[in-house]
Structure formats: structure tokens, C-alpha cells
Design a protein around this motif. Structure first.
Motif, mmCIF file in Angstrom:
data_model
loop_
_atom_site.group_PDB
_atom_site.id
_atom_site.type_symbol
_atom_site.label_atom_id
_atom_site.label_comp_id
_atom_site.label_asym_id
_atom_site.label_seq_id
_atom_site.Cartn_x
_atom_site.Cartn_y
_atom_site.Cartn_z
ATOM 1 N N ASP A 30 0.814 -1.213 0.000
ATOM 2 C CA ASP A 30 0.000 0.000 0.000
ATOM 3 C C ASP A 30 0.849 1.265 0.000
ATOM 4 O OD1 ASP A 30 -2.842 1.030 0.234
ATOM 5 O OD2 ASP A 30 -1.870 2.102 1.864
ATOM 6 N N TYR A 94 -7.776 -0.219 6.856
ATOM 7 C CA TYR A 94 -7.001 -0.117 5.623
ATOM 8 C C TYR A 94 -7.722 -0.799 4.459
ATOM 9 C CZ TYR A 94 -3.892 -2.326 2.239
ATOM 10 O OH TYR A 94 -3.354 -2.823 1.086
ATOM 11 N N SER A 95 -8.256 -1.996 4.707
ATOM 12 C CA SER A 95 -8.914 -2.767 3.641
ATOM 13 C C SER A 95 -10.122 -2.025 3.089
ATOM 14 C CB SER A 95 -9.343 -4.147 4.173
ATOM 15 O OG SER A 95 -8.217 -4.882 4.608
ATOM 16 N N ASN A 98 -9.044 0.961 0.961
ATOM 17 C CA ASN A 98 -8.509 0.617 -0.360
ATOM 18 C C ASN A 98 -9.597 0.248 -1.355
ATOM 19 O OD1 ASN A 98 -5.806 1.163 -0.005
ATOM 20 N ND2 ASN A 98 -5.139 -0.846 -0.666
ATOM 21 N N ASN A 101 -10.907 3.424 -2.452
ATOM 22 C CA ASN A 101 -9.920 4.145 -3.253
ATOM 23 C C ASN A 101 -10.017 3.814 -4.734
ATOM 24 O OD1 ASN A 101 -6.632 5.103 -2.072
ATOM 25 N ND2 ASN A 101 -7.775 5.871 -3.828
ATOM 26 N N ARG A 114 -6.607 8.338 0.588
ATOM 27 C CA ARG A 114 -5.228 7.934 0.918
ATOM 28 C C ARG A 114 -4.904 8.297 2.371
ATOM 29 N NH1 ARG A 114 -4.658 4.029 -0.821
ATOM 30 N NH2 ARG A 114 -2.451 3.987 -0.313
ATOM 31 N N ALA A 117 -6.541 5.520 4.393
ATOM 32 C CA ALA A 117 -5.748 4.296 4.225
ATOM 33 C C ALA A 117 -4.453 4.386 5.024
ATOM 34 C CB ALA A 117 -5.447 4.061 2.745
ATOM 35 N N TYR A 171 -5.842 -1.153 -6.317
ATOM 36 C CA TYR A 171 -6.370 -0.814 -4.994
ATOM 37 C C TYR A 171 -7.343 -1.875 -4.488
ATOM 38 C CZ TYR A 171 -4.217 3.808 -5.158
ATOM 39 O OH TYR A 171 -3.305 4.834 -5.183
ATOM 40 N N GLY A 174 -5.294 -4.640 -3.123
ATOM 41 C CA GLY A 174 -4.766 -4.275 -1.807
ATOM 42 C C GLY A 174 -5.782 -4.503 -0.705
ATOM 43 N N GLY A 175 -7.037 -4.114 -0.960
ATOM 44 C CA GLY A 175 -8.087 -4.351 0.026
ATOM 45 C C GLY A 175 -8.322 -5.832 0.259
#
Length: 417
Positions: A30, A94-95, A98, A101, A114, A117, A171, A174-175
Motif C-alpha cells: 500500500d 485499511y482494507s 482501499n 480508493n 489515501r 488508508a 487498490y 490491496g483491500g
């Protein structure tokens, strides 16, 4: 703390190191994904080519500010309520961020997500390193944190390959990685040192303890300053490679597809292993840091002195610069070893995130320098300045390689339990 002898306990420790490593993998994924998709994503949401560099600085500064806020929040939670709660809460936030995002369509939404995140991600590395440092014996914790660095930094490699195709998908991936990590963490266990402190009645997670004692505050500040050159190299010299390439007279654009991030993080991963092994052989983290800080200056001089730079030369220079700043896990371990159990999570979580957040004033200072000295000379000036400060700060810290971590910080001075 001696190593736990039972086979089951050994398996638990191995699993803990593996999960901490995967947490750092997601952390790095990330951290660098925006640098990799910066040009492509900003152009896609309507940012003009002339504004991409400054708007990119705006977005990454918001991300780093989120890391600053999250570092403080998760560090305090880790000391007050346990390291495991940080590992779960931070990765969940965070997940979600993302996934959102991947849906943005304007620069301000992009920057705000961001920020969120960054807040979510801020707890990952500090909580993981704290758990590993407190669980492994003092003779072996260096190997544990080296494994965390080696596996974790490969997250940049994953980010590069995913980011090559579609920035929104990058993104979403990433999640998804965060959700998988969340499920894996169901089997982790809390630090024994934290459990002892939890029942002691000693003040825990009190961030004011870092500021109400001059000696302790200076030590904390030094822990932050020794890591700043790394984020300058990655966050400015490599992230802004297309602009540096123009200043160096490159015949073709360099690093626009995020290749600099890929090769630098491969170098950081290799350098992290070498730094960890060197620290174990020399039995000195300070010596290891000094060697790598000086090597990083040499690598940057080579980079900024390569006029007419080609993409192939850029690749090798990124590997070299990455290797030279591969002291990240060693630096975080030093911070973790400097303070008592009751504020260790606060320190280990805030220090790397304050270093990441230092990219905000570094970017500001660098932009001012560019106005007067241009890209190349500004690159030299900032690197020499940051390295000189880092070496001074390192000289003020005590060697912590064989330090017993089972102690607490008093309101005034260290007090052994």
C-alpha cells in the motif's frame, strides 16, 4: 526472555513471524502502490501532465499525514489494550479504505481516501515488530525482524506487477490482501511481556512519557532522525524519477511505469537481509546502521551523477540505492529496543510512521530548493543534510543488540521489573 522449548510453542512463534511478515507485505504494497500508479491514475482522473508532479506530492503528503495520525493512535492502543487489537483494527480500516480508493474520480477524494488508508496502515509494522521482538529471545529477535523485512518488502514487487495493468484493480487487490491477512490473524497470540505489564498497574501507552523527560524525548527524536534518509531516497529520488531523468538529460523517460519502485524494493529486501545478518555477526545494530547510511550516500551520488541516464542504468542504480537503504527493519528494531514494555508499542508504531511522515517537510524543503538550485543540486543538498543529521542521531543512541527488553519505563527514569 529465553526461547520457548516446546514444539507447539515453536510453531506458534514461527506462525507469528510469518503473519507479521505478511502484515508488512501488505504495508509495503500500500505504501508504494500510489508511487507506481501515480502518473496513470492522476491522468485518468483528469490531472494535466503539467500538474502531475505537484498533485502527486499533494496525494502522497496526505497519505503520509494519515500514517502520522495512525501511528500515534495505534501505538497508544497497542500499549493500552494489546498488540493484537492493533493488528486487527488497523488492517480492517485499511482494507475498507482501499476498496473505496478504487472508486475515486477527483483529486480531493483521492487524497482524502489515501489519508484514511494511511491511518489504517500505520499500525501494521510497529505492532508486528513489537510482537516479534518481545516473543523471540534477545539472541534471535534480529533474525525474526530480518525475516519480516525480507518477506514484507516483496510487497513492492507485487504492487508493481498488479499496478502494471489497471490502477483501480490495484487498490481492490490491496483491500483483498488485507481481508486475507485479517483471517490469518485469528491464530495469533498476545505478547507475554504485554500480559505482565497489563496486570502490573503501571502507566501504559502514555505518549506524554516521551515528552516529559528530556533524556527520553531526545532518545525518541534520535530514533526518528536515523530513518529519514531512507524515505527521502524512496519518496523523492525514486518516486520522482521521470522528473530527475529529464534533469539528467535522459533520451527516454525513466521510471514512469513504477519500475524504480520495483527495483529499489528488491534492493531493499536484499539489503534488509544483509543488514540483519551483519548486525548478528557484528553484534551491533549501530555499526550496521552507520555502514548502510554511508553506503546510501554513495549510491545517491552515483544516481545524480549519471548524466544521459538510460533505463538499464536506472534499473541498476535503483537496485543499488535500494540495497543501501535496506536498513529499515534494523532501524525499527533499534527503536523497539530503546524503550520499556509499557510504551514500546507506542514507540515502535510512531517512530516508523513519523519517519514516513517526514516526507511532508522533506518534500516541502526539496521543492523550495528546486526553485533555487534545480532538481540535481537540490537532490545532493537534501541527501547530505539528512544523512549528516542521521549519523549524529545514531551516535547519541546506545547499542541495544543484547538488551533485555523485559522492563518498564517509569514516569521519570527507566525502572527494571
Amino acid at each position: 526472555m529465553t526461547a520457548i522449548p516446546s514444539a507447539r510453542a515453536t510453531r506458534n512463534v514461527v506462525f507469528l513471524v510469518l503473519v507479521a511478515s505478511l502484515g508488512y507485505f501488505v504495508d509495503i504494497y500500500d505504501l508504494v502502490i500510489f508511487s507506481i500508479v501515480r502518473v496513470k491514475s492522476l491522468a485518468d482522473i483528469g490531472v494535466s501532465a503539467a500538474d502531475i508532479r505537484l498533485q502527486g506530492v499533494y496525494v502522497i503528503n496526505m497519505q503520509m499525514f494519515g500514517l502520522l495520525l495512525g501511528g500515534i493512535m495505534w501505538g497508544i492502543i497497542g500499549d493500552k489494550f494489546g498488540r493484537i487489537k492493533v493488528l486487527f483494527g488497523s488492517i480492517f480500516l485499511y482494507s475498507v479504505a482501499n476498496f473505496v480508493n478504487g472508486m475515486v474520480h477527483d483529486i480531493n477524494s483521492y487524497a482524502f481516501i489515501r489519508l484514511i488508508a494511511g491511518i489504517g496502515l500505520a499500525g501494521e509494522l510497529g505492532a508486528g515488530i513489537t510482537l516479534v521482538s518481545e516473543t523471540l529471545s534477545k539472541e534471535r529477535r534480529g533474525y525474526g525482524t530480518t525475516i519480516v523485512a525480507m518477506i514484507g518488502l516483496l510487497g513492492a514487487v507485487a504492487a508493481y506487477w498488479v499496478g502494471k495493468y489497471d490502477w483501480r484493480t490495484a487498490y481492490y487487490v490491496g483491500g483483498g490482501l488485507g481481508i486475507v491477512l485479517l483471517l490469518l490473524r485469528m491464530g495469533t497470540f498476545e505478547s507475554g511481556m504485554f500480559k505482565n505489564v497489563a496486570d502490573s498497574g503501571v502507566s501504559k501507552g502514555n505518549i506524554l512519557m516521551l515528552f516529559n523527560n528530556r533524556q527520553r524525548f531526545f532518545k525518541y527524536l534520535c530514533c526518528i532522525l536515523i530513518g529519514c534518509p531512507l524515505w527521502y531516497v524512496v519518496g523523492v529520488l525514486i518516486t520522482q524519477a521521470p522528473e530527475f531523468g529529464k534533469a539528467l538529460g535522459a533520451a527516454k523517460p525513466i521510471g514512469a511505469n513504477g519500475s524504480g519502485i520495483l527495483y529499489s524494493y528488491i534492493g531493499i529486501s536484499i539489503g534488509g537481509v544483509f543488514a540483519g545478518v551483519l548486525a548478528q555477526i557484528a553484534r551491533s545494530r549501530r555499526l550496521t546502521m552507520m555502514v548502510f547510511l554511508l553506503l546510501s550516500v554513495i549510491s545517491v551520488v552515483c544516481y545524480l551523477g549519471t548524466y544521459g541516464i538510460t533505463n538499464q542504468q536506472f534499473m541498476w542504480l535503483c537496485l543499488f540505492m535500494g540495497f543501501a537503504v535496506g536498513y529499515w527493519a534494523t532501524f525499527v528494531t533499534i527503536a523497539s529496543e530503546q524503550f520499556g514494555t509499557n510504551i514500546r508499542s507506542t514507540v515502535t508504531t510512531t517512530v516508523p510512521n513519523f519517519v514516513r511522515g517526514s516526507l511532508i517537510p522533506i518534500n516541502f524543503g526539496f521543492n523550495l530548493l528546486v526553485l533555487h538550485f534545480g532538481m540535481i543540486h537540490s537532490g545532493y543538498i537534501m541527501m547530505f543534510f539528512l544523512t549528516a543529521i542521521a549519523l549524529f542521531a545514531l551516535s547519541r543512541l546506545k547499542e541495544s543488540f543484547s538488551k533485555d527488553l523485559d522492563y518498564m519505563e517509569d514516569e521519570g527514569v527507566n525502572m527494571t521489573t
